[in-house]
Design a protein around this motif. Structure first.
Motif, mmCIF file in Angstrom:
data_model
loop_
_atom_site.group_PDB
_atom_site.id
_atom_site.type_symbol
_atom_site.label_atom_id
_atom_site.label_comp_id
_atom_site.label_asym_id
_atom_site.label_seq_id
_atom_site.Cartn_x
_atom_site.Cartn_y
_atom_site.Cartn_z
ATOM 1 N N UNK A 552 1.132 -1.406 0.123
ATOM 2 C CA UNK A 552 -0.089 0.284 -0.166
ATOM 3 C C UNK A 552 0.899 1.570 0.027
ATOM 4 N N UNK A 553 1.714 1.299 1.126
ATOM 5 C CA UNK A 553 2.644 2.866 0.794
ATOM 6 C C UNK A 553 4.067 2.364 -0.032
ATOM 7 N N UNK A 554 4.653 3.596 -0.221
ATOM 8 C CA UNK A 554 5.600 3.457 -0.386
ATOM 9 C C UNK A 554 6.760 3.056 0.561
ATOM 10 N N UNK A 555 6.783 3.454 1.933
ATOM 11 C CA UNK A 555 7.353 3.131 2.759
ATOM 12 C C UNK A 555 8.182 1.902 2.788
ATOM 13 N N UNK A 556 6.686 0.890 3.076
ATOM 14 C CA UNK A 556 6.970 0.040 3.230
ATOM 15 C C UNK A 556 6.811 -0.851 1.848
ATOM 16 N N UNK A 557 7.033 -0.396 0.734
ATOM 17 C CA UNK A 557 6.888 -1.242 -0.540
ATOM 18 C C UNK A 557 9.504 -1.189 -0.240
ATOM 19 N N UNK A 558 9.544 -0.034 -0.271
ATOM 20 C CA UNK A 558 10.837 0.283 0.148
ATOM 21 C C UNK A 558 11.382 -0.636 1.352
ATOM 22 N N UNK A 559 11.250 -1.119 2.132
ATOM 23 C CA UNK A 559 11.552 -1.678 3.076
ATOM 24 C C UNK A 559 11.144 -3.235 2.603
ATOM 25 N N UNK A 560 10.211 -3.657 2.293
ATOM 26 C CA UNK A 560 10.304 -5.043 1.459
ATOM 27 C C UNK A 560 11.124 -5.417 0.230
ATOM 28 N N UNK A 561 11.170 -4.770 -0.322
ATOM 29 C CA UNK A 561 12.765 -4.643 -1.695
ATOM 30 C C UNK A 561 13.471 -4.127 -0.878
ATOM 31 N N UNK A 562 14.156 -4.072 0.024
ATOM 32 C CA UNK A 562 15.552 -3.287 0.423
ATOM 33 C C UNK A 562 15.806 -2.274 -0.539
ATOM 34 N N UNK A 563 14.655 -1.100 -1.363
ATOM 35 C CA UNK A 563 15.417 -0.205 -1.516
ATOM 36 C C UNK A 563 15.186 1.387 -0.992
ATOM 37 N N UNK A 564 15.512 2.476 -1.503
ATOM 38 C CA UNK A 564 15.049 3.815 -0.364
ATOM 39 C C UNK A 564 13.909 4.263 -0.861
ATOM 40 N N UNK A 565 12.990 4.200 -0.115
ATOM 41 C CA UNK A 565 12.147 5.255 -0.258
ATOM 42 C C UNK A 565 11.598 6.153 -1.649
ATOM 43 N N UNK A 566 12.623 7.419 -2.103
ATOM 44 C CA UNK A 566 12.939 7.704 -3.255
ATOM 45 C C UNK A 566 12.885 6.881 -4.501
ATOM 46 N N UNK A 567 13.260 5.405 -3.942
ATOM 47 C CA UNK A 567 13.964 5.179 -5.136
ATOM 48 C C UNK A 567 12.860 3.823 -5.834
ATOM 49 N N UNK A 568 11.497 3.680 -4.907
ATOM 50 C CA UNK A 568 10.619 2.941 -4.888
ATOM 51 C C UNK A 568 9.015 3.898 -5.230
ATOM 52 N N UNK A 569 9.268 5.261 -4.749
ATOM 53 C CA UNK A 569 8.357 6.010 -5.706
ATOM 54 C C UNK A 569 8.418 6.779 -7.141
ATOM 55 N N UNK A 570 10.254 6.803 -7.514
ATOM 56 C CA UNK A 570 10.286 7.728 -8.669
ATOM 57 C C UNK A 570 9.843 6.539 -9.706
#
Length: 584
Positions: A552-570
């Motif tokens: 649901x959120x970019x924060x949780x996605x970044x945490x799960x995929x082990x990438x930065x939040x800015x990368x997930x959003x971009x």
């Protein structure tokens, strides 16, 4: 019914006939050939028919004794010549020519194709009508019916064709038929009947007359009005509040309490904290509060998704910046969301994703209604109403030290918890109908869901709530080829708890909403045809879309995929995923 007459003259097909002797001279030619050749009879009889048959062709027919045919263009005519031996005695005609112009045949063929296309189209309309259509002749014999008859009666349409209505009445398959009453009265007749399946049917029969005023057909339309009755009952119970783009449907006690509380706080400036799972409609409630407040006419409703903006940019987005505050800053600076929402409402979505250093700055705005821009020294005063929302447990975050306790209590003035869809199942059908209507208009379709399909969707737990429901309905209307959506058109409902069953199966319903995974050979084939980079990007897009649907959120996605939040959003912006996950 008046007889239909052809408005345009049908093409006339003329046939030319001629007999030739061994030298190719004309023994006889009919008027059609004379007209085509433009010669009177005496001239043609003396002439050879070189224009229609060559010396070589004549010789070959006489030698072989077999017929031959060929085409001859003659001005606007396209002549087809069929020649064959017809006698062997000297002095008699030995070759017969039968000639016709193929142009009228082409015109007739084209007309037949047009008529067939029109007939196919009419039949498709007939078969895809949502109402059942039943046609009988003057003797009450069933001539034709459409697919809808099976939905209304449970009996395939093939069973009815050729059956006498009297026989069907005797068998109890139909009640007293309106068709005979139509024949008797020679006018439309309407009745309401309840059939063996418990469906209430509105039945209208209409006569079709010949030129003598006799009824030769009866066309009967059958419509299920039990569904309309259910809709009317639902509408009596249903309240729908418009908040701008989307309606807020209320058909349950929990949601009535939500609306009542939201309306009571709308005309105050108190801070509101909206709680609930992702997709339950928190943003819709926030917009409803703003729309029913005094601020609606004065200021804007500004939304900030705290989980969708990289943390290094979030401060400048919220509070703005002064000229020269950082590299790349605009020359004249930029106002932030608080300034844009002045006199209006600022909706802070995913407030639980706000970093600690910005929590301090937000607390000051809540307490003093002022802040400093990034790089600024002068305080900026604003008059903003704050509505925050989260799907996280803020109290637990306070205990863990990831959310400030003083900010928590400052936000927790009027908490409004929006229940998940599985706890307000009375609203599933009204929501489905709203989105079916919305996407039917969007895609210019007229698809419907059967009761069995609706029942299956009601049994589903909807972990993605209203957003998941809307996405599924849109997908079904786009990819289902049939007019009526049946349970077999749904993704595998393995997460559904069937009444009477024990336990729940693993929920893969959301997974079925995603694009199907490609096999190893398919990935290699795509890489070969589109290039390795394109195949990698497609795989990356699928993984990110699956992660955003799950977390649901970019924060949780970044945490799960082990990438930065800015990368997930971009990357979400790059692949067009962000719009699917941003709203609550």
């Amino acid at each position: 019914m008046a007889k239909v007459k052809e408005t345009a003259a049908s093409p006339k097909i003329d046939i030319g006939v001629a007999f030739l002797d061994r030298e190719g001279f004309v023994v006889y030619a009919n008027d059609t050939i004379l007209r085509w050749l433009g010669k009177p009879n005496n001239q043609v009889v003396k002439a050879k028919f070189d224009i229609l048959i060559s010396k070589r062709q004549l010789s070959e027919i006489l030698t072989s004794g077999r017929p031959m045919d060929w085409r001859v263009p003659l001005g606007d005519l396209d002549l087809y010549v069929n020649a064959f031996p017809c006698a062997k005695d000297p002095g008699e005609a030995v070759v017969c020519l039968v000639v016709y112009n193929t142009v009228p045949l082409k015109i007739m063929q084209e007309r037949l194709q047009d008529m067939k296309a029109a007939a196919d189209e009419l039949n498709a309309i007939f078969q895809n009508s949502y109402d059942a259509i039943y046609i009988v002749d003057a003797n009450g014999i069933t001539l034709k019916t459409n697919d809808a008859i099976e939905r209304l009666t449970g009996i395939p349409k093939e069973y009815y064709v050729g059956k006498d209505l009297r026989y069907l009445e005797k068998r109890g398959i139909v009640q007293k038929s309106v068709s005979f009453e139509v024949m008797k009265q020679k006018k439309p007749v309407t009745v309401i009947q309840e059939n063996a399946l418990g469906k209430v049917l509105l039945i209208t029969g209409s006569p079709v007359f010949n030129e003598q005023g006799e009824v030769i057909r009866v066309v009967t339309n059958l419509r299920d009005i039990s569904e309309l009755n259910r809709l009317r009952e639902e509408l009596l119970q249903l309240r729908k509040f418009h908040t701008g783009d989307e309606p807020f449907i209320v058909a349950s006690k929990p949601m009535e309490r939500v609306v009542e509380l939201a309306r009571r706080v709308a005309n105050t400036d108190t801070t509101v904290l909206l709680l609930g799972e992702s997709g339950v409609g928190k943003e819709v409630v926030a917009r409803m509060i703003h729309r029913n407040s005094r601020r609606y006419e004065k200021g804007a409703f500004i939304k900030v998704n705290c989980g969708a903006i990289p943390q290094e940019l979030l401060e400048s987005e919220l509070f703005g910046y002064e000229s020269g505050a950082f590299t790349g800053a605009k020359k004249d600076g930029k106002p932030g969301m608080f300034e844009l929402a002045n006199e209006g409402t600022l909706f802070l979505d995913e407030i639980g994703e706000l970093p600690l250093h910005l929590q301090v700055k937000l607390l000051r705005v809540l307490q003093e209604q002022e802040f400093h821009r990034v790089g600024g020294v002068k305080p900026v005063r604003v008059n903003v109403r704050i509505i925050a929302a989260t799907n996280r447990d803020l109290k637990k975050m306070v205990d863990e030290g990831t959310f400030r306790e003083d900010l928590y209590y400052r936000l927790y003035v009027v908490p409004i918890e929006i229940p998940p869809l599985r706890k307000r199942k009375e609203e599933i059908r009204p929501l489905i109908r709203f989105y079916v209507d919305k996407f039917n208009r969007k895609y210019q379709t007229a698809k419907t869901l059967t009761d069995e399909t609706l029942e299956a969707l009601e049994r589903y737990e909807w972990p993605g709530n209203i957003r998941e429901l809307a996405n599924l309905i849109e997908r079904l209307l786009v990819i289902t080829p049939e007019h009526v959506i049946q349970p077999e058109h749904l993704p595998h409902l393995t997460g559904v708890t069937i009444p009477g069953s024990k336990g729940k199966q693993k929920n893969d319903f959301v997974q079925n909403l995603l694009p199907p995974a490609l096999s190893e050979d398919e990935w290699i084939g795509r890489a070969e045809s589109e290039g390795l980079q394109a195949a990698i990007e497609e795989m990356e897009r699928s993984l990110l879309e699956a992660a955003f649907h799950k977390y649901g959120s970019s924060y949780e996605v970044a945490k799960a995929l082990k990438i930065s939040q800015s990368t997930a959003i971009r990357k979400a912006y790059k692949y067009g995923i962000r719009n699917k996950t941003e709203g609550e």
